[in-house]
Enzyme design. Structure first.
Site, PDB file in Angstrom:
ATOM      1  N   ARG A  97       0.819  -1.219   0.000  1.00 26.51           N
ATOM      2  CA  ARG A  97       0.000   0.000   0.000  1.00 26.51           C
ATOM      3  C   ARG A  97       0.851   1.267   0.000  1.00 26.51           C
ATOM      4  O   ARG A  97       0.520   2.275   0.635  1.00 26.51           O
ATOM      5  CB  ARG A  97      -0.971   0.011   1.190  1.00 26.51           C
ATOM      6  CG  ARG A  97      -1.883  -1.205   1.240  1.00 26.51           C
ATOM      7  CD  ARG A  97      -2.781  -1.316  -0.002  1.00 26.51           C
ATOM      8  NE  ARG A  97      -3.596  -2.515   0.063  1.00 26.51           N
ATOM      9  CZ  ARG A  97      -3.295  -3.674  -0.527  1.00 26.51           C
ATOM     10  NH1 ARG A  97      -2.168  -3.792  -1.227  1.00 26.51           N
ATOM     11  NH2 ARG A  97      -4.089  -4.709  -0.430  1.00 26.51           N
ATOM     12  N   SER A 156     -11.391  -2.574   2.248  1.00 22.77           N
ATOM     13  CA  SER A 156     -10.702  -2.764   3.531  1.00 22.77           C
ATOM     14  C   SER A 156     -10.403  -1.399   4.143  1.00 22.77           C
ATOM     15  O   SER A 156      -9.735  -0.575   3.526  1.00 22.77           O
ATOM     16  CB  SER A 156      -9.394  -3.535   3.324  1.00 22.77           C
ATOM     17  OG  SER A 156      -9.658  -4.838   2.854  1.00 22.77           O
ATOM     18  N   GLU A 171      -6.522   2.528   5.744  1.00 19.84           N
ATOM     19  CA  GLU A 171      -6.199   2.457   4.323  1.00 19.84           C
ATOM     20  C   GLU A 171      -6.969   3.544   3.574  1.00 19.84           C
ATOM     21  O   GLU A 171      -6.581   3.978   2.501  1.00 19.84           O
ATOM     22  CB  GLU A 171      -6.562   1.072   3.783  1.00 19.84           C
ATOM     23  CG  GLU A 171      -6.013   0.762   2.417  1.00 19.84           C
ATOM     24  CD  GLU A 171      -6.144  -0.712   2.060  1.00 19.84           C
ATOM     25  OE1 GLU A 171      -6.769  -0.999   1.040  1.00 19.84           O
ATOM     26  OE2 GLU A 171      -5.622  -1.557   2.814  1.00 19.84           O
TER      27      GLU A 171
END
Length: 307
Positions: free
Chosen positions: A182, A232, A302
């Site tokens: 990420r 998520s 996230e």
């Protein structure tokens, strides 16, 4: 008229001259452009349709001293209820071109990653199967090195065409992007993805489809796809799984207003109906605080916050 209105009006007309009258929207509700389905209005919502227009729009905003944000599909974004005081540059609505050369597929930044996966399958090209259910743009996927089910963008990417902070365009190879979990150089250095080229392999379309169907089935069984969310909500903490920590903290079903921790998958905060951005933010903060209190792990969102 406020100071922000005084700054906005000449910029608005300059932007209309760049992208056309119909591609500049005023006070556009961001709830229409995020997968959470929440968020107040953006002062200006601009849709560039080619690379030069992206560069000119960003330059115009910078010269006017007005905040701007480059938007893909809005799948990892929580916009505040007050909205965004500035310009949303919506590449996800304008940069939609796709070109194929042998086993290489080049997608402009606004192409939906799921659609790219579908196109690859139809062409008998393997390598993007993992992306069949990721609800983001190609540009956003490169920004965060999106991934699922053991695959990620870094595995399939050859290079990206980016707009550098000085307004120049460069093509950067995958080894120049510092892609990790990420994270990417795109995010760290404030680059703007214009297009991405994927280096795929010839494969059997039926086998590719079977893999994608299996991943889709797994998603439908395990994830709350029937409710608006940003996917998520938290990054995976080192040595742990966010969903398990949240579940072990007995937070499944925790709700503030119209936002709740999904009972189907604890790693998702979902809009169960009529949620505000403040509701979502309150759930996220409570989950962070409780997991840290109980297990000493601070979950990192996230989701990106805007406004």
């Amino acid at each position: 008229m406020s100071e922000s209105d005084n700054a906005r009006e000449p910029l608005e007309w300059r932007l209309r001259a760049i992208v056309g009258e119909g591609n500049v929207l005023v006070d556009e509700p961001m709830s229409e452009h995020t997968t959470f389905k929440v968020g107040g209005p953006a002062d200006l919502y601009v849709i560039p349709e080619d690379f030069d227009e992206v560069r000119e729009v960003l330059l115009a905003c910078d010269e006017a001293g007005v905040a701007r944000f480059v938007l893909g599909r809005g799948s990892d974004l929580l916009v505040s209820d007050e909205g965004f005081r500035g310009v949303i540059v919506a590449v996800g609505d304008g940069l939609m071109g796709v070109a194929v050369d042998g086993t290489e597929m080049t997608c402009q930044a606004g192409v939906d990653l799921r659609e790219a996966s579908e196109m690859a399958c139809e062409l008998g090209l393997s390598g993007l199967e993992f992306a069949c259910g990721i609800p983001g743009s190609v540009g956003g996927a490169c920004f965060m090195n999106a991934g699922a089910y053991g695959g990620c963008v870094a595995d399939a990417l050859k290079c990206v065409r980016v707009l550098m902070p000085d307004g120049s365009q460069e093509t950067l190879g995958v080894d120049e992007l510092d892609l990790g979990y990420r994270r990417s150089r795109v995010a760290a250095d404030g680059l703007v993805v214009l297009s991405a080229t994927f280096d795929l392999e010839k494969g059997d379309p039926e086998k590719i489809r079977a893999t994608m169907d299996d991943l889709t089935r797994q998603r439908e069984e395990k994830q709350p796809l029937e409710l608006p969310s940003a996917g998520s909500t938290f990054k995976r903490p080192e040595g742990h799984f966010a969903g398990k920590l949240i579940m072990d903290a007995d937070l499944q079903g925790f709700q503030v207003g119209g936002a709740a921790v999904s009972r189907k998958h604890a790693g998702f905060v979902v809009n169960v109906g009529g949620a505000t951005a403040a509701d979502v933010h309150a759930v996220i903060e409570h989950v962070q605080d409780e997991v840290e209190r109980q297990f000493g792990v601070r979950l990192e969102p996230e989701v990106r916050f805007l406004g």
